[in-house]
Design an enzyme around this catalytic site. Sequence first.
Site, mmCIF file in Angstrom:
data_model
loop_
_atom_site.group_PDB
_atom_site.id
_atom_site.type_symbol
_atom_site.label_atom_id
_atom_site.label_comp_id
_atom_site.label_asym_id
_atom_site.label_seq_id
_atom_site.Cartn_x
_atom_site.Cartn_y
_atom_site.Cartn_z
ATOM 1 N N MET A 162 0.774 -1.265 -0.083
ATOM 2 C CA MET A 162 -0.091 -0.192 0.080
ATOM 3 C C MET A 162 1.059 1.221 0.027
ATOM 4 S SD MET A 162 -3.295 -1.022 2.172
ATOM 5 C CE MET A 162 -2.868 -0.645 3.764
ATOM 6 N N GLY A 163 2.220 1.249 -0.408
ATOM 7 C CA GLY A 163 3.126 2.277 -0.482
ATOM 8 C C GLY A 163 3.532 2.701 0.917
ATOM 9 N N GLY A 220 11.185 -2.714 5.612
ATOM 10 C CA GLY A 220 10.389 -4.232 5.679
ATOM 11 C C GLY A 220 9.920 -4.273 3.996
ATOM 12 N N HIS A 221 9.175 -3.515 3.432
ATOM 13 C CA HIS A 221 8.846 -3.480 2.077
ATOM 14 C C HIS A 221 10.113 -3.923 1.145
ATOM 15 C CE1 HIS A 221 5.510 -0.597 3.379
ATOM 16 N NE2 HIS A 221 4.741 -1.539 3.012
ATOM 17 N N ASP A 229 2.213 -9.351 9.163
ATOM 18 C CA ASP A 229 0.658 -9.443 8.896
ATOM 19 C C ASP A 229 0.687 -11.013 8.624
ATOM 20 O OD1 ASP A 229 -0.229 -6.584 8.520
ATOM 21 O OD2 ASP A 229 1.532 -6.795 7.313
ATOM 22 N N SER A 281 4.000 1.219 8.003
ATOM 23 C CA SER A 281 3.725 2.634 7.393
ATOM 24 C C SER A 281 2.913 3.472 8.507
ATOM 25 C CB SER A 281 2.679 2.400 6.398
ATOM 26 O OG SER A 281 3.570 1.618 5.117
HETATM 27 P P1 AMP Z 1 1.577 -2.922 3.534
HETATM 28 O O1 AMP Z 1 1.929 -1.995 2.461
HETATM 29 O O2 AMP Z 1 1.543 -2.441 4.960
HETATM 30 O O3 AMP Z 1 0.041 -3.375 2.915
HETATM 31 O O4 AMP Z 1 2.597 -4.123 3.436
HETATM 32 C C1 AMP Z 1 2.756 -4.665 2.245
HETATM 33 C C2 AMP Z 1 3.675 -6.048 2.652
HETATM 34 O O5 AMP Z 1 4.759 -5.623 3.127
HETATM 35 C C3 AMP Z 1 2.803 -6.928 3.286
HETATM 36 O O6 AMP Z 1 3.202 -8.333 2.887
HETATM 37 C C4 AMP Z 1 3.374 -6.818 4.588
HETATM 38 O O7 AMP Z 1 3.357 -7.989 5.507
HETATM 39 C C5 AMP Z 1 4.927 -6.498 4.253
HETATM 40 N N1 AMP Z 1 5.386 -5.717 5.775
HETATM 41 C C6 AMP Z 1 5.075 -4.738 6.211
HETATM 42 N N2 AMP Z 1 5.749 -4.206 7.088
HETATM 43 C C7 AMP Z 1 6.702 -5.253 7.216
HETATM 44 C C8 AMP Z 1 7.840 -5.445 7.994
HETATM 45 N N3 AMP Z 1 8.235 -4.595 9.045
HETATM 46 N N4 AMP Z 1 8.755 -6.509 7.690
HETATM 47 C C9 AMP Z 1 8.471 -7.098 6.496
HETATM 48 N N5 AMP Z 1 7.438 -7.089 5.821
HETATM 49 C C10 AMP Z 1 6.658 -6.029 5.967
#
Ligand code: AMP
Length: 282
Positions: free
Chosen positions: A30-31, A36-37, A150, A186
Site C-alpha cells: 500500500m506504499g 520491511g517492504h 501480517d 507505514s
Molecule cells: P502494506 O504496505 O502495509 O500493506 O505491506 C505490504 C507488505 O509488506 C505486506 O506483505 C506486509 O506484511 C509487508 N510488511 C509490512 N511491514 C513489514 C515489516 N516490518 N517487515 C517485513 N514485511 C513487512
Amino acid sequence: MELLRIPRITQDSCKKHLLRGRSLGFVPTMGALHAGHLSLIKRAKMENDVVIVSIFVNPLQFGPAEDLDKYPRDIEEDIRKLRQEDIDILFLPDNNLMYPQSFSTSIEVGALSERLYGKFRPGHFRGVATVVAKLFNIITPTRAYFGQKDFQQTVIIKKMAKDLNFDVDIIACPTMREHDGLAMSSRNVYLDKEQRRAACVLYRCLIKASDTVQSGVTSGKKIRELMKDIISSEPLIAGIDYASVYDPETLEEVDEIKNNVLFAVAVRIGKTRLIDNIFLIL
Ligand code: AMP
C-alpha cells in the site's frame, strides 16, 4: 522501471514475460515504503527474473471509521526507492479501474478471517482477499511475497490460493524491525515521540512470552495473563485488542502449548492500532 496504471495493459505485459519463460516475483503493497517492504522486494529480485511491485491503498479493506483518507502516501519517494531497487514494473492502479461502479464480487476465506484482527476489523480480510485475487489475476505471478508481520494475512492468502487453485507460490518473509524491536510499519509515522517509545512494549511482550514458554511454561492461560500484564504496564496503551498464543495454522487460541505457536498482539496507542507477532518453533 516501467510504470503501469491500467490493469489490462499490465496483464498483457506480465503475460509477455511469462511467454518468454521468465519467472515473475510480485510484491503487493500500500506504499509509504520502508525497509520491511524493501526486504520483500530484495528477496523477490533474488528469486525471479522479473519483479513487479504494486502500490494500491485498497479501500475495500478499510472500515468506515478507519484511516483510509489519512493513510500515509508518498508516491514520489516510493518511486525513487523502487528505481533504486531496480525493479521491472511498478503497478499503480487507479481506484476507478480496480473498482468500477459495477464492481460487486468479493472473496470470503471463512473462519480464519474471523479470528485475531478479523474480530476488530470486520470485513478487513474480505477486502484483502478480494484485492489480492484481482492482483494475482492481473499480474499472474510465479511467486508472491508477503511479510510475517501480517501473519494472519499471509495465512489467509495461502488458504485462498490453495482453495481457488491460484498457480502461485506464496512466500512469507521475516519481519523487519527498528533498532529497539518495533516492527516497521507505514502506520508508525502516526506515533508521536512518547507513543513511539511506548510502542516498544509490543516486542518486549512477545519476547517475554516466547522466553517463558521456552523455559517450560505450557499453559496458554498463564502466557495470556503475562502478555496482558506486560502491555497494561505501559500507561500510553489505550486498549488491547488481543494478546495471546495461537496455533499458527488454524489461528485458534492454544490452551496447552505443545507444538509450534504464534504469539500475537494488537493494541491501540492513541488512535493508532499496531500489530506484531513472533513465531516459536518447538
Ligand atoms: P502494506 O504496505 O502495509 O500493506 O505491506 C505490504 C507488505 O509488506 C505486506 O506483505 C506486509 O506484511 C509487508 N510488511 C509490512 N511491514 C513489514 C515489516 N516490518 N517487515 C517485513 N514485511 C513487512
